[in-house]
Write a protein that holds these residues in place. Structure first.
Motif, short mmCIF file in Angstrom:
data_model
loop_
_atom_site.label_atom_id
_atom_site.label_comp_id
_atom_site.label_asym_id
_atom_site.label_seq_id
_atom_site.Cartn_x
_atom_site.Cartn_y
_atom_site.Cartn_z
N LYS A 105 -58.65 -58.34 -0.19
CA LYS A 105 -57.66 -58.10 -0.79
C LYS A 105 -57.52 -59.09 -1.94
O LYS A 105 -57.02 -58.80 -3.19
CB LYS A 105 -56.20 -58.51 0.43
N VAL A 139 -59.90 -57.72 -4.78
CA VAL A 139 -59.43 -56.36 -5.07
C VAL A 139 -58.51 -56.73 -6.14
O VAL A 139 -58.20 -56.11 -7.32
CB VAL A 139 -58.86 -55.23 -4.34
N ASN A 140 -57.35 -57.93 -6.09
CA ASN A 140 -56.53 -58.43 -6.82
C ASN A 140 -57.29 -58.82 -8.21
O ASN A 140 -56.74 -58.56 -9.07
CB ASN A 140 -55.84 -59.29 -6.30
N LYS A 141 -58.12 -59.53 -7.84
CA LYS A 141 -58.91 -60.10 -9.12
C LYS A 141 -59.53 -59.00 -9.86
O LYS A 141 -59.38 -59.06 -11.15
CB LYS A 141 -60.29 -60.97 -8.67
N GLN A 142 -59.99 -57.93 -9.39
CA GLN A 142 -60.64 -56.88 -10.04
C GLN A 142 -59.30 -56.12 -11.04
O GLN A 142 -59.74 -55.68 -12.03
CB GLN A 142 -61.25 -55.98 -9.19
N ILE A 143 -58.19 -55.79 -10.44
CA ILE A 143 -57.32 -55.34 -10.83
C ILE A 143 -56.83 -56.07 -12.03
O ILE A 143 -56.50 -55.57 -13.29
CB ILE A 143 -55.94 -55.08 -9.87
N LYS A 144 -56.60 -57.29 -12.10
CA LYS A 144 -56.03 -58.20 -12.85
C LYS A 144 -57.09 -58.38 -14.26
O LYS A 144 -56.70 -58.30 -15.34
CB LYS A 144 -55.79 -59.72 -12.42
N GLU A 175 -59.05 -55.68 -14.92
CA GLU A 175 -59.00 -54.43 -15.53
C GLU A 175 -57.84 -54.68 -16.61
O GLU A 175 -57.63 -54.18 -17.68
CB GLU A 175 -58.99 -53.40 -14.75
N LEU A 176 -56.37 -55.00 -16.00
CA LEU A 176 -55.36 -55.27 -16.92
C LEU A 176 -55.27 -56.18 -17.97
O LEU A 176 -54.98 -55.91 -19.09
CB LEU A 176 -54.02 -55.96 -16.15
N THR A 213 -46.01 -59.53 -13.56
CA THR A 213 -47.15 -58.84 -14.11
C THR A 213 -47.76 -59.77 -15.41
O THR A 213 -49.11 -59.47 -15.69
CB THR A 213 -46.69 -57.33 -14.75
N GLY A 244 -56.22 -62.52 -15.34
CA GLY A 244 -57.39 -61.88 -15.51
C GLY A 244 -58.29 -62.29 -16.82
O GLY A 244 -59.34 -61.86 -16.90
#
Length: 242
Positions: free
Chosen positions: A166, A169-174, A176-177, A203, A210
């Motif tokens: 988890k 995944v959060n690091k990857q999402i951040k 990308e954002l 957000t 990120g």
């Protein structure tokens, strides 16, 4: 015989008069003779009633009208006391019911405290295990990692794995954002993120997390000082909590 009879009559009259005088305490004679007569079972009958012995509510001291009035008063008093007793019984029953509910709530509270303590202990244990796993991963110690997982139960291992996935995944999402903002001019990115901070702080912080340290510094330099300070403090607080 006539003389003796006359003397007896005079004596009786004298005794009768003396009795009346003492009984009515004429000139205080009844109280005067009280010390001398009160120990004699016969002579004390002639003494007036002492203040402590007089009962104004005794039937012999009341008239018929007073007795009837007292009877009505007593009946009313008994009725009032009966009503008060019934009311107190109701209050007592309510208190007993409230006490029972309180005892039940105390039992539930104690059970919840025990559950909470167990959960907190499990959370502490899980955090310690997560830290150990993270250390093994950071060190690249594959053998130690395998040995560690072989020593813990499957449920705990699964929970740790899910938490790590988890977070990853959060690091990857951040990341990308944050890519568009990393590519933007720092001043423009600062303007957009300032507006986003005023609407959705979570957000905005995720995007900042990120970014690399250099990009964060350039964007913060182009923000107003209060906003930059708030974002910096939030970032530090989140890192300290972790």
């Amino acid at each position: 015989m006539a003389v003796v009879l006359a003397l007896v009559i005079v004596a009786l009259v004298f005794c009768g008069v003396f009795y009346i005088i003492l009984k009515n305490n004429v000139y205080g004679l009844g109280e005067f003779f009280r010390p001398a007569f009160q120990d004699s079972p016969i002579l004390r009958l002639a003494l007036p009633t002492s203040p402590g012995e007089h009962d104004p509510d005794a039937p012999e001291n009341l008239t018929d009208a007073e007795i009837r009035r007292k009877y009505v008063e007593y009946r009313q008093r008994v009725s009032d006391l009966t009503a008060e007793l019934e009311e107190l019984k109701g209050v007592l029953a309510q208190y007993e019911s409230d006490l029972q509910v309180l005892e039940e709530n105390k039992a539930v509270l104690e059970a919840n405290k025990q559950v909470l303590t167990t959960i907190q202990n499990e959370q502490v244990k899980l955090e310690q295990q997560k830290a150990e796993v993270a250390k093994l991963i950071a060190e690249g110690n594959k053998e130690g990692f395998k040995e560690y997982y072989s020593q813990i139960d499957a449920e705990t291992a699964s929970a740790i794995y899910k938490e790590l996935v988890k977070e990853d995944v959060n690091k990857q999402i951040k990341a990308e954002l944050a890519k568009p903002y990393a590519a933007m001019d720092p001043a423009s990115a600062a303007g957009v993120l300032t507006e986003l901070w005023s609407k959705d702080q979570e957000t905005a912080i995720g995007i900042f997390e990120g970014l690399n340290a250099n990009a964060q510094a350039q964007i913060l330099q182009n923000m107003e000082a209060p906003v930059a300070a708030d974002i910096t403090k939030t970032l530090m607080d989140r890192k300290l909590v972790r």
